[in-house]
Design a protein around this motif. Structure first.
Motif, PDB file in Angstrom:
ATOM      1  N   ILE A   1     -99.084 -87.836   7.017  1.00 24.84           N
ATOM      2  CA  ILE A   1     -99.547 -86.465   7.166  1.00 24.84           C
ATOM      3  C   ILE A   1     -99.346 -85.839   5.791  1.00 24.84           C
ATOM      4  N   ILE A   2    -100.428 -85.371   5.202  1.00 29.41           N
ATOM      5  CA  ILE A   2    -100.357 -84.824   3.850  1.00 29.41           C
ATOM      6  C   ILE A   2    -100.604 -83.321   3.917  1.00 29.41           C
ATOM      7  N   GLU A   3     -99.599 -82.547   3.513  1.00 27.23           N
ATOM      8  CA  GLU A   3     -99.716 -81.102   3.424  1.00 27.23           C
ATOM      9  C   GLU A   3    -100.092 -80.779   1.982  1.00 27.23           C
ATOM     10  N   ILE A   4    -101.167 -80.015   1.798  1.00 23.11           N
ATOM     11  CA  ILE A   4    -101.728 -79.768   0.473  1.00 23.11           C
ATOM     12  C   ILE A   4    -101.528 -78.307   0.076  1.00 23.11           C
ATOM     13  N   PHE A   5    -101.012 -78.125  -1.133  1.00 22.00           N
ATOM     14  CA  PHE A   5    -100.727 -76.790  -1.654  1.00 22.00           C
ATOM     15  C   PHE A   5    -101.377 -76.604  -3.019  1.00 22.00           C
ATOM     16  N   PHE A   6    -101.584 -75.330  -3.366  1.00 27.88           N
ATOM     17  CA  PHE A   6    -101.993 -74.920  -4.698  1.00 27.88           C
ATOM     18  C   PHE A   6    -100.989 -73.887  -5.180  1.00 27.88           C
ATOM     19  N   ALA A   7    -100.826 -73.791  -6.487  1.00 28.21           N
ATOM     20  CA  ALA A   7     -99.989 -72.744  -7.080  1.00 28.21           C
ATOM     21  C   ALA A   7    -100.486 -72.484  -8.490  1.00 28.21           C
ATOM     22  N   LYS A   8    -100.338 -71.237  -8.915  1.00 26.33           N
ATOM     23  CA  LYS A   8    -100.686 -70.874 -10.286  1.00 26.33           C
ATOM     24  C   LYS A   8     -99.421 -70.404 -10.973  1.00 26.33           C
ATOM     25  N   LYS A   9     -99.198 -70.886 -12.175  1.00 27.99           N
ATOM     26  CA  LYS A   9     -97.970 -70.583 -12.909  1.00 27.99           C
ATOM     27  C   LYS A   9     -98.314 -70.486 -14.389  1.00 27.99           C
ATOM     28  N   ASP A  10     -97.678 -69.573 -15.081  1.00 30.29           N
ATOM     29  CA  ASP A  10     -97.879 -69.431 -16.510  1.00 30.29           C
ATOM     30  C   ASP A  10     -96.976 -70.442 -17.208  1.00 30.29           C
ATOM     31  N   PHE A  11     -97.563 -71.550 -17.697  1.00 32.23           N
ATOM     32  CA  PHE A  11     -96.795 -72.582 -18.387  1.00 32.23           C
ATOM     33  C   PHE A  11     -97.712 -73.388 -19.286  1.00 32.23           C
ATOM     34  N   GLU A  12     -97.111 -74.095 -20.224  1.00 35.13           N
ATOM     35  CA  GLU A  12     -97.817 -74.998 -21.125  1.00 35.13           C
ATOM     36  C   GLU A  12     -97.215 -76.394 -20.968  1.00 35.13           C
ATOM     37  N   LEU A  13     -97.873 -77.410 -21.490  1.00 29.79           N
ATOM     38  CA  LEU A  13     -97.375 -78.784 -21.360  1.00 29.79           C
ATOM     39  C   LEU A  13     -95.952 -78.966 -21.893  1.00 29.79           C
ATOM     40  N   PRO A  14     -95.564 -78.333 -23.025  1.00 31.78           N
ATOM     41  CA  PRO A  14     -94.181 -78.508 -23.491  1.00 31.78           C
ATOM     42  C   PRO A  14     -93.123 -77.970 -22.516  1.00 31.78           C
ATOM     43  N   ASP A  15     -93.541 -77.115 -21.565  1.00 30.33           N
ATOM     44  CA  ASP A  15     -92.612 -76.601 -20.550  1.00 30.33           C
ATOM     45  C   ASP A  15     -92.296 -77.646 -19.487  1.00 30.33           C
ATOM     46  N   CYS A  16     -93.100 -78.697 -19.426  1.00 30.78           N
ATOM     47  CA  CYS A  16     -92.896 -79.751 -18.429  1.00 30.78           C
ATOM     48  C   CYS A  16     -91.784 -80.690 -18.898  1.00 30.78           C
ATOM     49  N   HIS A  17     -90.877 -80.985 -18.004  1.00 30.20           N
ATOM     50  CA  HIS A  17     -89.799 -81.951 -18.253  1.00 30.20           C
ATOM     51  C   HIS A  17     -89.968 -83.043 -17.215  1.00 30.20           C
ATOM     52  N   ILE A  18     -90.577 -84.149 -17.628  1.00 26.70           N
ATOM     53  CA  ILE A  18     -90.973 -85.163 -16.664  1.00 26.70           C
ATOM     54  C   ILE A  18     -89.826 -86.100 -16.290  1.00 26.70           C
ATOM     55  N   GLN A  19     -89.893 -86.551 -15.053  1.00 29.81           N
ATOM     56  CA  GLN A  19     -88.943 -87.520 -14.511  1.00 29.81           C
ATOM     57  C   GLN A  19     -89.501 -88.902 -14.850  1.00 29.81           C
ATOM     58  N   LYS A  20     -88.894 -89.571 -15.827  1.00 33.65           N
ATOM     59  CA  LYS A  20     -89.431 -90.823 -16.360  1.00 33.65           C
ATOM     60  C   LYS A  20     -89.609 -91.925 -15.313  1.00 33.65           C
ATOM     61  N   GLU A  21     -88.803 -91.922 -14.255  1.00 33.83           N
ATOM     62  CA  GLU A  21     -88.945 -92.945 -13.211  1.00 33.83           C
ATOM     63  C   GLU A  21     -90.251 -92.766 -12.438  1.00 33.83           C
ATOM     64  N   GLU A  22     -90.765 -91.548 -12.440  1.00 37.28           N
ATOM     65  CA  GLU A  22     -91.960 -91.224 -11.661  1.00 37.28           C
ATOM     66  C   GLU A  22     -93.208 -91.021 -12.520  1.00 37.28           C
ATOM     67  N   VAL A  23     -93.019 -90.434 -13.712  1.00 33.56           N
ATOM     68  CA  VAL A  23     -94.136 -89.926 -14.498  1.00 33.56           C
ATOM     69  C   VAL A  23     -94.037 -90.408 -15.947  1.00 33.56           C
TER      70      VAL A  23
ATOM     71  N   GLU B   1     -90.232 -81.602  -5.251  1.00 30.25           N
ATOM     72  CA  GLU B   1     -91.015 -82.604  -5.980  1.00 30.25           C
ATOM     73  C   GLU B   1     -91.568 -82.042  -7.289  1.00 30.25           C
ATOM     74  N   THR B   2     -92.045 -80.811  -7.274  1.00 32.61           N
ATOM     75  CA  THR B   2     -92.606 -80.209  -8.487  1.00 32.61           C
ATOM     76  C   THR B   2     -91.538 -80.058  -9.558  1.00 32.61           C
ATOM     77  N   GLU B   3     -90.369 -79.591  -9.159  1.00 34.27           N
ATOM     78  CA  GLU B   3     -89.304 -79.437 -10.143  1.00 34.27           C
ATOM     79  C   GLU B   3     -88.781 -80.794 -10.618  1.00 34.27           C
ATOM     80  N   GLU B   4     -88.618 -81.745  -9.699  1.00 37.28           N
ATOM     81  CA  GLU B   4     -88.109 -83.071 -10.084  1.00 37.28           C
ATOM     82  C   GLU B   4     -89.070 -83.818 -10.999  1.00 37.28           C
ATOM     83  N   GLU B   5     -90.339 -83.877 -10.612  1.00 42.50           N
ATOM     84  CA  GLU B   5     -91.295 -84.727 -11.324  1.00 42.50           C
ATOM     85  C   GLU B   5     -91.778 -84.136 -12.643  1.00 42.50           C
ATOM     86  N   VAL B   6     -92.050 -82.820 -12.664  1.00 47.28           N
ATOM     87  CA  VAL B   6     -92.627 -82.226 -13.875  1.00 47.28           C
ATOM     88  C   VAL B   6     -91.811 -81.062 -14.433  1.00 47.28           C
TER      89      VAL B   6
END
Length: 170
Positions: free
Chosen positions: A106-128, A80-85
């Motif tokens: 049932i919702i499984e909740i995660f956190f992650a830290k990653k070195d990135f900026e907004l231009p690094d995001c490639h959004i999935q237009k159908e979702e985001v 989901e993270t790779e597909e959506e953002v």
């Protein structure tokens, strides 16, 4: 192509049955995943849901979705993270914050830290529609509370976020 989801019992066990994308029947549950993704400066990534989404169109939210049949919650959140953002994570990047059970989910909740900026995001237009960074206070007050998340969910995420931000999850 219609997604196929595994059906779970209230305790997170697969029942051996599946369903097409939709709302589970009474007594059945689907597995959902949420990720709170932090950039290196401790700002959280949020996304504006597409105006074409069935639920909560145009609202600001965090990244997440439903697990496809056969996926674990880790598999689902990485996909989901790779597909959506467009941010690729590895399992070792994930911090499991906990499970929240609500009606039919049932919702499984995660956190992650990653070195990135907004231009690094490639959004999935159908979702985001777009992405942005917010502080912890903005996340809890402006996003989670306005989105109508339950008090119990917000408390779970708030506690986990503080632990994650202060390195108590190591």
């Amino acid at each position: 192509m219609t997604e196929i989801w595994d059906i779970y019992d209230r305790y997170g066990n697969r029942t051996g049955r599946t369903m097409k994308r939709g709302i589970p029947k009474e007594g059945d549950y689907m597995l959902c995943v949420h990720i709170y993704l932090l950039a290196s400066d401790n700002r959280f990534l949020i996304q504006k849901r597409s105006e074409n989404k069935e639920s909560h169109p145009g609202e600001w939210d965090i990244t997440g979705g439903a697990a496809i049949s056969g996926e674990s919650s880790v598999d689902a959140i990485l996909r989901e993270t790779e597909e959506e953002v467009g941010i690729k994570l590895d399992e070792k990047d994930l911090y499991y914050a906990g499970r929240f059970v609500k009606e039919r989910r049932i919702i499984e909740i995660f956190f992650a830290k990653k070195d990135f900026e907004l231009p690094d995001c490639h959004i999935q237009k159908e979702e985001v529609d777009k992405v942005a960074f917010v502080s912890y206070d903005e996340l809890v007050g402006d996003i989670l509370m306005k989105r109508g998340r339950s008090r119990e969910y917000v408390e779970l995420v708030s506690k986990a976020a503080m632990e994650f931000l202060h390195g108590e999850n190591s």
